[in-house]
Each structure stands twice: as structure tokens, then as C-alpha cells.
Motif scaffolding. Structure first.
Motif, PDB file in Angstrom:
ATOM      1  N   LEU A 190       1.196  -1.131  -0.138  1.00  0.00           N
ATOM      2  CA  LEU A 190       0.051   0.484   0.193  1.00  0.00           C
ATOM      3  C   LEU A 190       0.926   1.473   0.078  1.00  0.00           C
ATOM      4  N   ILE A 191       1.423   2.288  -0.861  1.00  0.00           N
ATOM      5  CA  ILE A 191       1.429   3.283  -1.270  1.00  0.00           C
ATOM      6  C   ILE A 191       0.446   4.565  -0.201  1.00  0.00           C
ATOM      7  N   VAL A 192       0.176   4.744   0.286  1.00  0.00           N
ATOM      8  CA  VAL A 192      -0.216   6.100   1.458  1.00  0.00           C
ATOM      9  C   VAL A 192       0.410   6.825   2.231  1.00  0.00           C
ATOM     10  N   PHE A 193      -0.226   7.701   2.548  1.00  0.00           N
ATOM     11  CA  PHE A 193       0.183   9.267   3.359  1.00  0.00           C
ATOM     12  C   PHE A 193       0.084   8.532   4.685  1.00  0.00           C
ATOM     13  N   PRO A 194       1.299   9.617   5.039  1.00  0.00           N
ATOM     14  CA  PRO A 194       0.716   8.730   7.099  1.00  0.00           C
ATOM     15  C   PRO A 194      -0.481   9.180   7.451  1.00  0.00           C
ATOM     16  N   ASN A 195       0.422   8.752   8.783  1.00  0.00           N
ATOM     17  CA  ASN A 195      -1.265   8.361  10.099  1.00  0.00           C
ATOM     18  C   ASN A 195      -1.941   9.506   9.968  1.00  0.00           C
ATOM     19  N   GLY A 196      -2.752   9.402  10.257  1.00  0.00           N
ATOM     20  CA  GLY A 196      -4.131  10.562  10.277  1.00  0.00           C
ATOM     21  C   GLY A 196      -4.374  11.156   8.915  1.00  0.00           C
ATOM     22  N   CYS A 197      -4.364  10.756   7.814  1.00  0.00           N
ATOM     23  CA  CYS A 197      -4.670  10.345   6.426  1.00  0.00           C
ATOM     24  C   CYS A 197      -6.054   9.942   6.184  1.00  0.00           C
ATOM     25  N   PHE A 198      -7.138  10.766   6.172  1.00  0.00           N
ATOM     26  CA  PHE A 198      -8.439   9.817   5.972  1.00  0.00           C
ATOM     27  C   PHE A 198      -8.347   8.908   4.765  1.00  0.00           C
ATOM     28  N   TYR A 199      -7.820   9.417   3.594  1.00  0.00           N
ATOM     29  CA  TYR A 199      -7.709   8.081   2.481  1.00  0.00           C
ATOM     30  C   TYR A 199      -7.432   6.553   3.213  1.00  0.00           C
ATOM     31  N   ARG A 200      -5.956   6.998   3.611  1.00  0.00           N
ATOM     32  CA  ARG A 200      -5.964   6.205   4.330  1.00  0.00           C
ATOM     33  C   ARG A 200      -6.179   5.544   5.054  1.00  0.00           C
ATOM     34  N   LYS A 201      -7.071   6.022   6.050  1.00  0.00           N
ATOM     35  CA  LYS A 201      -8.139   5.155   6.502  1.00  0.00           C
ATOM     36  C   LYS A 201      -8.824   4.070   6.280  1.00  0.00           C
ATOM     37  N   ILE A 202      -9.741   5.099   5.371  1.00  0.00           N
ATOM     38  CA  ILE A 202     -10.715   3.974   4.235  1.00  0.00           C
ATOM     39  C   ILE A 202     -10.067   3.371   3.613  1.00  0.00           C
ATOM     40  N   LEU A 203      -9.118   3.463   3.257  1.00  0.00           N
ATOM     41  CA  LEU A 203      -8.184   2.090   2.483  1.00  0.00           C
ATOM     42  C   LEU A 203      -8.347   1.085   3.457  1.00  0.00           C
ATOM     43  N   GLU A 204      -8.117   1.003   4.764  1.00  0.00           N
ATOM     44  CA  GLU A 204      -7.398   0.391   6.113  1.00  0.00           C
ATOM     45  C   GLU A 204      -8.497  -0.606   6.029  1.00  0.00           C
ATOM     46  N   GLN A 205      -9.646   0.578   6.969  1.00  0.00           N
ATOM     47  CA  GLN A 205     -10.882  -0.162   6.671  1.00  0.00           C
ATOM     48  C   GLN A 205     -11.664  -1.006   6.078  1.00  0.00           C
ATOM     49  N   TRP A 206     -11.397  -0.748   4.380  1.00  0.00           N
ATOM     50  CA  TRP A 206     -12.435  -1.628   3.894  1.00  0.00           C
ATOM     51  C   TRP A 206     -11.018  -2.740   3.799  1.00  0.00           C
ATOM     52  N   LEU A 207      -9.892  -3.067   3.715  1.00  0.00           N
ATOM     53  CA  LEU A 207      -9.675  -4.347   3.721  1.00  0.00           C
ATOM     54  C   LEU A 207      -9.503  -4.878   4.910  1.00  0.00           C
ATOM     55  N   GLN A 208      -9.988  -4.188   6.173  1.00  0.00           N
ATOM     56  CA  GLN A 208     -10.160  -5.139   7.398  1.00  0.00           C
ATOM     57  C   GLN A 208     -11.004  -6.215   7.212  1.00  0.00           C
ATOM     58  N   ASN A 209     -12.416  -4.975   6.827  1.00  0.00           N
ATOM     59  CA  ASN A 209     -13.790  -5.690   6.759  1.00  0.00           C
ATOM     60  C   ASN A 209     -13.644  -6.354   6.233  1.00  0.00           C
ATOM     61  N   LYS A 210     -12.517  -6.502   4.916  1.00  0.00           N
ATOM     62  CA  LYS A 210     -13.016  -7.998   4.220  1.00  0.00           C
ATOM     63  C   LYS A 210     -12.210  -9.356   4.080  1.00  0.00           C
ATOM     64  N   GLY A 211     -11.597  -8.592   5.888  1.00  0.00           N
ATOM     65  CA  GLY A 211     -10.890 -10.267   6.425  1.00  0.00           C
ATOM     66  C   GLY A 211      -9.185 -10.566   5.587  1.00  0.00           C
ATOM     67  N   LEU A 212      -8.410  -8.695   4.700  1.00  0.00           N
ATOM     68  CA  LEU A 212      -7.412  -8.769   4.633  1.00  0.00           C
ATOM     69  C   LEU A 212      -6.253  -8.225   5.880  1.00  0.00           C
ATOM     70  N   LEU A 213      -4.927  -8.122   5.753  1.00  0.00           N
ATOM     71  CA  LEU A 213      -4.120  -7.338   6.038  1.00  0.00           C
ATOM     72  C   LEU A 213      -3.238  -7.028   5.538  1.00  0.00           C
ATOM     73  N   ARG A 254      -4.055   2.906 -13.617  1.00  0.00           N
ATOM     74  CA  ARG A 254      -5.420   2.383 -14.247  1.00  0.00           C
ATOM     75  C   ARG A 254      -6.603   2.093 -12.497  1.00  0.00           C
ATOM     76  N   CYS A 255      -7.132   2.436 -12.116  1.00  0.00           N
ATOM     77  CA  CYS A 255      -8.101   3.191 -11.420  1.00  0.00           C
ATOM     78  C   CYS A 255      -9.721   1.734 -11.976  1.00  0.00           C
ATOM     79  N   TYR A 256      -9.588   1.275 -10.186  1.00  0.00           N
ATOM     80  CA  TYR A 256     -10.450   0.273 -10.344  1.00  0.00           C
ATOM     81  C   TYR A 256     -11.593   1.151  -9.301  1.00  0.00           C
ATOM     82  N   PRO A 257     -13.155   1.288  -9.390  1.00  0.00           N
ATOM     83  CA  PRO A 257     -14.453   0.855  -8.398  1.00  0.00           C
ATOM     84  C   PRO A 257     -14.396   0.306  -6.821  1.00  0.00           C
ATOM     85  N   ILE A 258     -14.526   1.276  -6.224  1.00  0.00           N
ATOM     86  CA  ILE A 258     -14.701   0.335  -4.769  1.00  0.00           C
ATOM     87  C   ILE A 258     -16.068   0.859  -4.577  1.00  0.00           C
ATOM     88  N   GLU A 259     -16.605  -0.291  -3.358  1.00  0.00           N
ATOM     89  CA  GLU A 259     -17.431  -0.315  -2.849  1.00  0.00           C
ATOM     90  C   GLU A 259     -18.571   0.792  -2.727  1.00  0.00           C
TER      91      GLU A 259
END
Length: 288
Positions: A190-213, A254-259
Motif C-alpha cells: 500500500l502506497i499511502v500518506f502518513p497516519n492521520g490521512c483519511f483516505y488511508r484510514k478508509i483503505l485500511e478499514q475496507w481491507l480489514q472489513n474484508k478480512g485482509l491485512l 489504471r483505476c478500479y471502483p470500490i464499494e
């Protein structure tokens, strides 16, 4: 006992807290180190508490020192606010400190700042980019006059106004195999901004809710670095479509839609609840 605290003592106290060193504060103010130490001691005698822990590397604030620093900032802000009220002639001028996420600064602010500067040339616009959490803290600590953040905020000291809404998409390089399932990104960096970035938080929550680390994470402070690393095939990220659209059209990314529950994010402009609104800030808000 003397019941008056002079402002110079508070200025020195704040600088020592900021520098973490009496000698560095003395050097910046061009004072003798003994004078700085005396001022700090006078404050400690007045409050009858220790404001700093002393050690070989410098000084750090005690819990009471942290409280005093918080109120010192409020005192200085009140003085600054009073000065502005007295001098205000309803003509926008002076510095206007705006915070923003990197993505908003790159896409929306150049045109907005250009328009504002053309109409109010006597205002000195100062832009500081940072994560959503950093911008919120800088607003609360009077380091910024206003800031653009992602996501809603619940704080009685802050006023928020809707600026726009961003659509988030998963972004990869074009050489990477097509992603057909969220499981295809399980082992991706994952290429992300430092902790405190809202978009990073969304990405990590999305993966966590799908059972991915997210086992592999690379942090960068700038949008240019994140885009460059994705283009180079180092990993993937979650970014607003407004940021990557030109790269997608150019065949670079290339970009892909998410939920749907994750894709839409409100972008807000926030500022402190003030008794007095500087004309420069009021005009800035009115512009959008």
C-alpha cells in the motif's frame, strides 16, 4: 506575591517548550541563558509547580507545563484577535494561513488561490499541507485560520462547511495484472500518506472489513511521490478520481471502483468558532 505575569515570560516559556532547550531559546532571542532560566523560574515560583523536566538533552513539559502552554496559545490568540478587531477596516489584508490535504491542494486550490489573490492582493496567502488529523490539530492550536479536511468532524470548537465531495478509486500501474477481486490486492504494497490521512484510514478499514491485512505499507508525505511510486509499480493506493483522472486518460495509471459504502468522501472547510471573524477569512469562505 506578585499577581502579574508579563507577556515576555510567556513568550519565553512558549519558545523554550517549542525548542525543547533553554540554550536554543536563548540563542534565538539573543538573550543570556541565565535570563531565560530566571524567567522560567519566576513562572514556576508564581504557579508553585514545575513546568519542565530538566535532563541532559534539554527540557520537556510537565503535565502542568502542557496545560500552561495550551492557555498561553489561547492568550496570544486573544491578543492577536483583539488587535485585528481594533484595526479591522473591513479591507482584507495580512496573513491568511490555510491548511489542506495534498490532494485538495493539487487539484482545487491553485485556481481558488489565484482568484482570491486577484481580488484581495493585500492578503498574504500561506498554504500548509498535511493530513486531516494534522490540520484539525493545527486549527485547534491556532496554527491555521482554516483548513480543508476529508470526512466529518464532531467538535464544538470547530465550524465546518461543505466544500466538495470526492470519489475514491483503487489505483494501480498499468503493467499490473487486472484486478477482478479484492483478494487480488491482498499481498500488494500500500502506497499511502502518513497516519492521520483519511483516505488511508478508509483503505485500511475496507481491507480489514474484508478480512485482509495490510502487511506491506510505504508512507510518503507528498502526492507526487505517491503517484510516482504507483507508476513505477511499487504498489497500489486509494485516491480521489479527480487526482488520478489525467494519468488514467494518458494510459499511465489504471483505476478500479470500490464499494459504494467507501467510495464517497465529503471534503470540508473548517475553522475555529470565533467571536470575531477576520475579513480575509470571511471573504475566502464566501468565494466558494
Amino acid at each position: 506575591m506578585n499577581t502579574i505575569i508579563d507577556l515576555q515570560s510567556l513568550i519565553i516559556f512558549e519558545l523554550v517548550a517549542q525548542k525543547g532547550s533553554i540554550s536554543k531559546a536563548a540563542h534565538e532571542l539573543n538573550y543570556a541563558q541565565s535570563n531565560i532560566s530566571t524567567k522560567i523560574q519566576q513562572l514556576e515560583n508564581f504557579f508553585q509547580v514545575s513546568l519542565f523536566y530538566r535532563n541532559n538533552r534539554g527540557v520537556t513539559l510537565t503535565p502542568k507545563g502542557q496545560i500552561l502552554l495550551k492557555y498561553t496559545k489561547k492568550i496570544f490568540h486573544l491578543i492577536d484577535e483583539t488587535t485585528k478587531i481594533i484595526k479591522d477596516d473591513n479591507i482584507p489584508k495580512g496573513p491568511l494561513r490555510i491548511g489542506s490535504m495534498e490532494t485538495i491542494a493539487a487539484i482545487y486550490l491553485p485556481r481558488l488561490f489565484a482568484k482570491y489573490h486577484k481580488e484581495y492582493p493585500n492578503v498574504k496567502l500561506i498554504l500548509k499541507t498535511g493530513t486531516t488529523e494534522k490540520n484539525i490539530q493545527d486549527i485547534l492550536q491556532y496554527n491555521l485560520d482554516g483548513a480543508f479536511i476529508a470526512g466529518s468532524i464532531n467538535n464544538s470548537e470547530i465550524i465546518q462547511k461543505t466544500f466538495t465531495e470526492e470519489k475514491l478509486v483503487l489505483v494501480t500501474d498499468v503493467a499490473r495484472p487486472q484486478i477482478s477481486s479484492i483478494k487480488d490486492i491482498q499481498n500488494q504494497t500500500l502506497i499511502v500518506f502518513p497516519n492521520g490521512c483519511f483516505y488511508r484510514k478508509i483503505l485500511e478499514q475496507w481491507l480489514q472489513n474484508k478480512g485482509l491485512l495490510a502487511n506491506k505499507i510505504m508512507e510518503f508525505d507528498t502526492l507526487e511521490a505517491i503517484i510516482g511510486c504507483i507508476c513505477a509499480g511499487l504498489g497500489i493506493s486509494l485516491l480521489p478520481i479527480s487526482v488520478v483522472n489525467k494519468y488514467v486518460k494518458a494510459g499511465i495509471l489504471r483505476c478500479y471502483p470500490i464499494e459504494n459504502s467507501y467510495t464517497k468522501v465529503p471534503v470540508l472547510f473548517i475553522y475555529r468558532k470565533l467571536n470575531y471573524m477576520p475579513t480575509s477569512l470571511l471573504k475566502f469562505i464566501n468565494m466558494f
